[in-house]
Design a protein around this motif. Structure first.
Motif, PDB file in Angstrom:
ATOM      1  N   LYS A  98       9.095  46.258  40.448  1.00 15.67           N
ATOM      2  CA  LYS A  98       9.807  45.238  39.682  1.00 15.67           C
ATOM      3  C   LYS A  98      10.624  44.323  40.582  1.00 15.67           C
ATOM      4  O   LYS A  98      10.829  43.146  40.281  1.00 15.67           O
ATOM      5  CB  LYS A  98      10.711  45.925  38.657  1.00 15.67           C
ATOM      6  CG  LYS A  98      11.524  44.988  37.786  1.00 15.67           C
ATOM      7  CD  LYS A  98      12.384  45.784  36.824  1.00 15.67           C
ATOM      8  CE  LYS A  98      13.287  44.869  35.999  1.00 15.67           C
ATOM      9  NZ  LYS A  98      14.151  45.644  35.079  1.00 15.67           N
ATOM     10  N   GLN A 143      17.863  38.858  37.951  1.00 15.60           N
ATOM     11  CA  GLN A 143      17.038  39.973  37.478  1.00 15.60           C
ATOM     12  C   GLN A 143      15.586  39.574  37.213  1.00 15.60           C
ATOM     13  O   GLN A 143      14.797  40.391  36.747  1.00 15.60           O
ATOM     14  CB  GLN A 143      17.637  40.626  36.218  1.00 15.60           C
ATOM     15  CG  GLN A 143      18.982  41.292  36.469  1.00 15.60           C
ATOM     16  CD  GLN A 143      19.459  42.085  35.267  1.00 15.60           C
ATOM     17  OE1 GLN A 143      19.748  41.532  34.215  1.00 15.60           O
ATOM     18  NE2 GLN A 143      19.546  43.387  35.411  1.00 15.60           N
ATOM     19  N   THR A 144      15.227  38.339  37.507  1.00 17.02           N
ATOM     20  CA  THR A 144      13.829  37.921  37.368  1.00 17.02           C
ATOM     21  C   THR A 144      13.198  37.657  38.726  1.00 17.02           C
ATOM     22  O   THR A 144      12.051  37.236  38.813  1.00 17.02           O
ATOM     23  CB  THR A 144      13.714  36.642  36.520  1.00 17.02           C
ATOM     24  OG1 THR A 144      14.317  35.543  37.223  1.00 17.02           O
ATOM     25  CG2 THR A 144      14.389  36.821  35.170  1.00 17.02           C
TER      26      THR A 144
END
Length: 262
Positions: A98, A143-144
């Motif tokens: 992620k 967070q992206t």
């Protein structure tokens, strides 16, 4: 003398460096010797205890010692952090797919990775950001994988925190630096003690910059673009249960309401 030494040998306290016990002195004329032997025994068992440490464990204890020197009896949040290990990378950023894009954007080893709240300058509300600390910079990400700010540590001049149990801290930037265009950063984190300790240690070990100043006060100024804003901490009853809350009162004041401690 033989009876004294054999008796002492059989009644020595444990090898724990925090054990305060010591056998009673049997003879008055040995008072000085008895005190000196206690001192020598304690130094020896401390040395034995330290010899068990790996290099990684030494770093952990050095960080905990530095946290104590910075915050003990100065910051109400500190006692709750003592028993909590400093893990550094809470997001496992090097392993988690992620965060692959974000990890590749930071060329250095990540010393700390965690989610913090960035306080909005306009209204005092928090927005989640990933905070990455490396040897020579810190990064805020949305967070992206999009880097919102990347600040070289030489541009960081000081950190300000309150004396209370909140997790708010201000990162103050060097005036005129590229990173300071939008002003200082006001953040909040449950791991404030660890974050600031690691920031302080990176400055202490770097030859090209001065050690980071840590200011502890319930009222301090931050620079938001062209305005200097006062961040003031008060005892109150926040709406978020036991959490501190922040609110913009006017153009010159951000007020942080902190729950009263028992």
């Amino acid at each position: 003398m033989q009876k004294y030494f054999l008796g002492l040998k059989s009644t020595l306290p444990s090898m724990s460096p925090v054990d305060q016990s010591w056998p009673a002195r049997p003879y008055l004329f040995l008072d000085g010797v008895h005190r000196e032997l206690r001192r020598i025994f304690h130094l020896w068992r401390c040395k034995q205890y330290r010899s068990q440490f790996t290099q990684e464990k030494k770093v952990v204890y050095e960080e905990k010692l530095e946290a104590s020197e910075l915050f003990k009896d100065k910051k109400a949040l500190y006692p709750s952090s003592v028993s909590q290990p400093f893990r550094g990378d809470y997001l496992e950023i090097s392993k988690n797919p992620k965060y692959q894009k974000l990890h590749s954007a930071v060329e250095e080893k990540v010393l700390l990775a965690d989610v913090v709240n960035k306080i909005n300058r306009a209204n005092g509300k928090g927005t989640a950001r990933i905070f990455l600390l490396a040897k020579n910079s810190f990064v805020l990400d949305d967070q992206t994988g999009q880097v919102k700010a990347s600040v070289p540590l030489p541009d960081l001049t000081s950190v300000s925190v309150s004396t209370q149990s909140d997790g708010f801290f201000a990162l103050k930037l060097k005036e005129g630096s590229a990173a300071a265009v939008k002003g200082d950063f006001l953040l909040s984190s449950e791991r404030l003690i660890e974050i600031i300790t690691k920031l302080h240690r990176t400055g202490a070990t770097a030859a090209d910059r001065e050690q980071l100043d840590v200011d502890i006060s319930d009222e301090f100024l931050v620079q938001f673009k062209q305005d200097k804003v006062c961040v003031k901490f008060i005892q109150g009853s926040p709406k978020n249960g036991n959490s501190a809350s922040c609110k913009r009162k006017n153009n010159r004041l951000l007020e942080v309401s902190v729950p009263a401690t028992a």
